[in-house]
Design a protein around this motif. Structure first.
Motif, PDB file in Angstrom:
ATOM      1  N   UNK A   1      14.640  10.681  -7.084  1.00 30.13           N
ATOM      2  CA  UNK A   1      14.822   9.312  -6.613  1.00 30.13           C
ATOM      3  C   UNK A   1      16.077   8.682  -7.219  1.00 30.13           C
ATOM      4  N   UNK A   2      16.293   8.883  -8.505  1.00 30.46           N
ATOM      5  CA  UNK A   2      17.474   8.323  -9.170  1.00 30.46           C
ATOM      6  C   UNK A   2      18.757   8.940  -8.618  1.00 30.46           C
ATOM      7  N   UNK A   3      18.707  10.228  -8.291  1.00 29.55           N
ATOM      8  CA  UNK A   3      19.882  10.897  -7.726  1.00 29.55           C
ATOM      9  C   UNK A   3      20.257  10.274  -6.378  1.00 29.55           C
ATOM     10  N   UNK A   4      19.262  10.069  -5.506  1.00 26.67           N
ATOM     11  CA  UNK A   4      19.523   9.472  -4.200  1.00 26.67           C
ATOM     12  C   UNK A   4      19.997   8.027  -4.365  1.00 26.67           C
ATOM     13  N   UNK A   5      19.375   7.304  -5.301  1.00 21.29           N
ATOM     14  CA  UNK A   5      19.779   5.920  -5.535  1.00 21.29           C
ATOM     15  C   UNK A   5      21.232   5.840  -5.987  1.00 21.29           C
ATOM     16  N   UNK A   6      21.624   6.739  -6.892  1.00 18.33           N
ATOM     17  CA  UNK A   6      23.008   6.740  -7.373  1.00 18.33           C
ATOM     18  C   UNK A   6      23.983   7.063  -6.246  1.00 18.33           C
ATOM     19  N   UNK A   7      23.562   7.962  -5.341  1.00 16.74           N
ATOM     20  CA  UNK A   7      24.451   8.360  -4.246  1.00 16.74           C
ATOM     21  C   UNK A   7      24.598   7.275  -3.188  1.00 16.74           C
ATOM     22  N   UNK A   8      23.638   6.364  -3.115  1.00 18.50           N
ATOM     23  CA  UNK A   8      23.655   5.346  -2.059  1.00 18.50           C
ATOM     24  C   UNK A   8      23.968   3.941  -2.566  1.00 18.50           C
ATOM     25  N   UNK A   9      23.939   3.738  -3.864  1.00 18.69           N
ATOM     26  CA  UNK A   9      24.227   2.417  -4.407  1.00 18.69           C
ATOM     27  C   UNK A   9      23.010   1.552  -4.653  1.00 18.69           C
ATOM     28  N   UNK A  10      21.807   2.110  -4.548  1.00 24.08           N
ATOM     29  CA  UNK A  10      20.586   1.360  -4.840  1.00 24.08           C
ATOM     30  C   UNK A  10      20.391   1.303  -6.354  1.00 24.08           C
ATOM     31  N   UNK A  11      20.037   0.139  -6.867  1.00 26.11           N
ATOM     32  CA  UNK A  11      19.896  -0.016  -8.322  1.00 26.11           C
ATOM     33  C   UNK A  11      18.446  -0.153  -8.783  1.00 26.11           C
ATOM     34  N   UNK A  12      17.547  -0.507  -7.884  1.00 27.21           N
ATOM     35  CA  UNK A  12      16.131  -0.692  -8.231  1.00 27.21           C
ATOM     36  C   UNK A  12      15.321   0.433  -7.601  1.00 27.21           C
TER      37      UNK A  12
ATOM     38  N   UNK B   1      18.537  24.117  -3.217  1.00 28.54           N
ATOM     39  CA  UNK B   1      18.300  23.407  -1.960  1.00 28.54           C
ATOM     40  C   UNK B   1      17.959  21.960  -2.261  1.00 28.54           C
ATOM     41  N   UNK B   2      18.563  21.045  -1.507  1.00 28.89           N
ATOM     42  CA  UNK B   2      18.318  19.618  -1.711  1.00 28.89           C
ATOM     43  C   UNK B   2      18.102  18.951  -0.364  1.00 28.89           C
ATOM     44  N   UNK B   3      17.480  17.778  -0.428  1.00 20.57           N
ATOM     45  CA  UNK B   3      17.346  16.918   0.751  1.00 20.57           C
ATOM     46  C   UNK B   3      18.590  16.037   0.783  1.00 20.57           C
ATOM     47  N   UNK B   4      19.473  16.273   1.728  1.00 26.43           N
ATOM     48  CA  UNK B   4      20.788  15.628   1.717  1.00 26.43           C
ATOM     49  C   UNK B   4      20.715  14.158   2.121  1.00 26.43           C
ATOM     50  N   UNK B   5      21.578  13.376   1.509  1.00 21.93           N
ATOM     51  CA  UNK B   5      21.673  11.947   1.798  1.00 21.93           C
ATOM     52  C   UNK B   5      22.388  11.750   3.130  1.00 21.93           C
ATOM     53  N   UNK B   6      21.894  10.807   3.928  1.00 20.51           N
ATOM     54  CA  UNK B   6      22.545  10.498   5.196  1.00 20.51           C
ATOM     55  C   UNK B   6      23.964   9.989   4.950  1.00 20.51           C
ATOM     56  N   UNK B   7      24.914  10.394   5.788  1.00 21.22           N
ATOM     57  CA  UNK B   7      26.308   9.956   5.588  1.00 21.22           C
ATOM     58  C   UNK B   7      26.476   8.433   5.584  1.00 21.22           C
ATOM     59  N   UNK B   8      25.666   7.744   6.379  1.00 26.50           N
ATOM     60  CA  UNK B   8      25.825   6.294   6.501  1.00 26.50           C
ATOM     61  C   UNK B   8      24.997   5.512   5.489  1.00 26.50           C
ATOM     62  N   UNK B   9      24.267   6.204   4.606  1.00 28.64           N
ATOM     63  CA  UNK B   9      23.319   5.515   3.741  1.00 28.64           C
ATOM     64  C   UNK B   9      24.003   4.538   2.790  1.00 28.64           C
ATOM     65  N   UNK B  10      25.054   4.980   2.099  1.00 27.60           N
ATOM     66  CA  UNK B  10      25.714   4.097   1.129  1.00 27.60           C
ATOM     67  C   UNK B  10      26.362   2.898   1.825  1.00 27.60           C
ATOM     68  N   UNK B  11      26.934   3.132   3.003  1.00 24.68           N
ATOM     69  CA  UNK B  11      27.545   2.039   3.760  1.00 24.68           C
ATOM     70  C   UNK B  11      26.491   1.022   4.193  1.00 24.68           C
ATOM     71  N   UNK B  12      25.339   1.515   4.632  1.00 25.84           N
ATOM     72  CA  UNK B  12      24.266   0.617   5.061  1.00 25.84           C
ATOM     73  C   UNK B  12      23.714  -0.183   3.892  1.00 25.84           C
ATOM     74  N   UNK B  13      23.556   0.465   2.737  1.00 26.14           N
ATOM     75  CA  UNK B  13      23.055  -0.238   1.550  1.00 26.14           C
ATOM     76  C   UNK B  13      24.006  -1.369   1.162  1.00 26.14           C
ATOM     77  N   UNK B  14      25.312  -1.096   1.183  1.00 25.55           N
ATOM     78  CA  UNK B  14      26.300  -2.121   0.836  1.00 25.55           C
ATOM     79  C   UNK B  14      26.259  -3.282   1.832  1.00 25.55           C
ATOM     80  N   UNK B  15      26.132  -2.972   3.127  1.00 24.29           N
ATOM     81  CA  UNK B  15      26.102  -4.021   4.153  1.00 24.29           C
ATOM     82  C   UNK B  15      24.834  -4.856   4.045  1.00 24.29           C
ATOM     83  N   UNK B  16      23.716  -4.207   3.747  1.00 23.98           N
ATOM     84  CA  UNK B  16      22.458  -4.942   3.589  1.00 23.98           C
ATOM     85  C   UNK B  16      22.535  -5.861   2.380  1.00 23.98           C
ATOM     86  N   UNK B  17      23.138  -5.380   1.303  1.00 29.35           N
ATOM     87  CA  UNK B  17      23.301  -6.223   0.108  1.00 29.35           C
ATOM     88  C   UNK B  17      24.134  -7.460   0.428  1.00 29.35           C
TER      89      UNK B  17
END
Length: 634
Positions: A485-496, A451-467
């Protein structure tokens, strides 16, 4: 206008307060709102009466009553400021309004009164709501706890009386009464309100527990390690309140220059009146020139240069599911240089879901899910609810189970067709990204459910737009473990990534970034995010499942939890700023021309009023262009 939210002098001097910080409610919100509403009603009544051709005495009386209703409080505040040897725009507006009425322009003065009365009431409402929300946080920590004596007996005491070394008994379902360490018992503790972890964690002998967290099905004996005044909950209250007080000092551009502008206008008006007298001009002529100067120099157009674009941007954001609480916030959004995201409930959905099923030989995934769901149907644990939900979504029939049992910190079991079915946390956790549970029948391994806490579908798109819009990659602030935390970051494009943070840790990182010159926007949803939300230049709360304190501490609420709105919000704020600058240029041009005309020649009063009101209308209409949906979507 508003009083401070809290008394924080002890904390600023490095001392811990003797008790959890109290909130000083101003008590002014409701009276200010009532006076502002009455002022607006009287203004509208007078305006309508004038348009309908009522006798002047009627609409004059209504507009003068508007003066009294909306002007007495800023007039009083202005006089108090004078006693402190300061001069503000509030008093200047009252003087300008009275001057307008003295030469027959009562409508212009009443409009000025209404603008400032409404602005003051809105500020009071926001201040009051923030104070109330901070006070309500103390409800997280229970007022009573079961104190254990040396002979094993218990007595109910106030949690504020607990001191380090006391031992308390925390029964199933109760909130932990103090920060402490478990010395006996095993249970699963729901820490989401404090740390943001989406799944309850097992706590047994030697583990730390936090005040305000919720105990599961086991009983715990906890040794208190901190007094109530230094608990995590109390520290959250102090941090939110102090940060809110600091942020309340942020002002719009026009407010930053109000002291100099006010003094300049007063001095200039006196000079316009006295200098002609010195050169032999008649008293009435000099007074009329000075009053005309006061009217054309009054900052109505300047005030409206700022507010219509910002209010239009607020309205457009509201239509798109984003509540921006004040014009000050809308102005500051465009200066965001770095965005910090919370993980649970922000970049992720906040609820565990079945991600993968690994059946043993001879079984398939449906068998594992069906039998696990049958037992978990009687459980209130988030993992159990997720398993049952997954089985229901797959239309699996869940057979009845007898003799259901829940073992704290381990799992659940029941009798199914004469066999004992057990669902328990995996003893060999292979993937800390999620939580694994094993299914056994009569001690025979049947399969594993991840069981995992799933990433929001729009998360990676929002991270890219904010960048793209800020020019900086966002950071991730979370109380969860580093692997997740690293797993979610990798899935969304967050590097820090900053993980395993308590609320004060999140706030400290935000404060360090702010000190380094960043204008930080924090996006979160839980109580644990509230100090960071309040400490940041802008706090944004996810409204769908957000905690009350997070919603009230934040400056912005994303009502529909749409992450895509964040970059759009920054863009429309920047557009509003450009409109404000353009309006200020227009207003300054009108004021300069009218003042020069009044000083060099003789500016007819009707033309002065027309020029003054015309500039006001122009800047207002220009700002309202931001109501277009195209401005949001662009």
């Amino acid at each position: 206008m508003s009083a401070p939210l809290t008394e924080v002098s002890d904390r600023r001097q490095g001392r811990s307060p003797a008790k959890p910080p109290s909130i000083l409610v101003t008590g002014a919100s409701l009276p200010e709102v009532r006076w502002a509403a009455l002022s607006l009603a009287l203004f509208l009544a007078g305006w309508v009466s004038q348009l309908l051709g009522a006798p002047p005495a009627i609409w004059w009386a209504l507009l003068l009553a508007c003066y009294v209703a909306g002007g007495w409080e800023p007039a009083l505040a202005g006089l108090r400021a004078l006693r402190e040897k300061t001069l503000d725009v509030d008093l200047l507006m009252i003087v300008a309004a009275i001057a307008a009425a003295s030469i027959g322009q009562v409508f212009d003065g009443a409009l000025l009164i209404v603008i400032f009365a409404t602005s003051g009431s809105l500020e009071a409402i926001v201040t009051q709501r923030t104070a109330d929300s901070v006070s309500s946080l103390l409800n997280l920590a229970p007022e009573r706890a079961a104190l254990l004596a040396g002979d094993g007996s218990t007595s109910v005491v106030d949690t504020s009386a607990l001191v380090p070394g006391n031992r308390i008994l925390v029964r199933p379902g109760e909130r932990v009464g103090a920060d402490g360490r478990v010395i006996e018992g095993t249970s699963e503790v729901d820490q989401q309100a404090i740390t943001g972890e989406s799944i309850p964690v097992v706590r047994s002998m030697g583990d730390d527990v936090l005040s305000g967290t919720v105990n599961g099905t086991g009983a715990l004996t906890v040794e208190v390690t901190r007094p109530a005044s230094e608990s995590v909950v109390a520290r959250i209250v102090a941090m939110v309140a102090e940060a809110s007080e600091t942020k309340a000092k942020t002002q719009l551009f026009i407010e930053k220059v109000e002291q100099r502008y006010s003094i300049g206008v007063v001095v200039a008006t006196l000079l316009v009146f006295t200098i002609p007298l010195m050169f032999g001009e008649g008293f009435e002529a000099a007074l009329l020139r000075a009053i005309t100067f006061m009217i054309v120099a009054s900052p109505c157009a300047v005030v409206l240069s700022t507010m219509p674009p910002l209010l239009a941007a607020l309205a457009t954001a509201g239509r798109n599911g984003v509540l921006v609480k004040t014009a000050t916030v809308m102005e500051g959004l465009g200066r965001t240089s770095l965005v910090a995201f919370d993980k649970t409930g922000t970049l992720t959905e906040g609820d565990p879901e079945v991600a993968h099923i690994t059946p043993a030989h001879g079984y398939d995934a449906s068998d594992v899910l069906r039998m696990a769901g049958a037992v978990e149907r009687y459980s209130e644990h988030p993992l159990g609810r997720a398993i049952v939900r997954a089985a229901t979504e797959r239309s699996l029939e869940l057979p009845p189970v007898d003799a259901f049992r829940a073992t704290p910190g381990m799992g659940v079991s029941g009798e199914l067709d004469g066999s004992t079915v057990t669902v328990e946390r995996s003893t060999q956790q292979r993937d800390r990204v999620g939580t694994s549970v094993d299914l056994h029948i009569d001690r025979q391994f049947i399969g594993t459910i991840l069981l995992v806490d799933t990433v929001r579908p729009a998360a990676s798109r929002a991270v890219a737009a904010v960048t793209e819009v800020t020019g900086a990659s966002p950071i991730l602030l979370t109380g969860d473990n580093a692997v997740t935390a690293e797993h979610v970051a990798a899935a969304t494009g967050v590097t820090d990534v900053r993980s395993e943070l308590l609320p004060d840790g999140k706030a400290r990182i935000v404060q360090e970034l702010e000190t380094a010159g960043e204008r930080v926007m924090v996006v979160g949803d839980g109580v644990n995010d509230a100090p960071a939300l309040a400490s940041a230049t802008t706090g944004v709360a996810m409204g769908g499942h957000g905690a009350d304190l997070a919603l009230d501490s934040a400056d912005v609420v994303i009502v529909r939890d749409e992450l895509d709105t964040i970059p759009k919000l920054i863009r429309i704020s920047r557009r509003a700023h450009r409109y404000v600058v353009a309006n200020l240029i227009i207003a300054a041009t009108f004021i300069t021309v009218l003042i020069a005309w009044d000083l060099v020649g003789t500016l007819p009063l009707p033309l002065a009023v027309a020029g003054h009101e015309g500039s006001t209308v122009i800047v207002a209409l220009n700002g309202l262009r931001l109501l277009s949906q195209r401005k949001w979507d662009a």
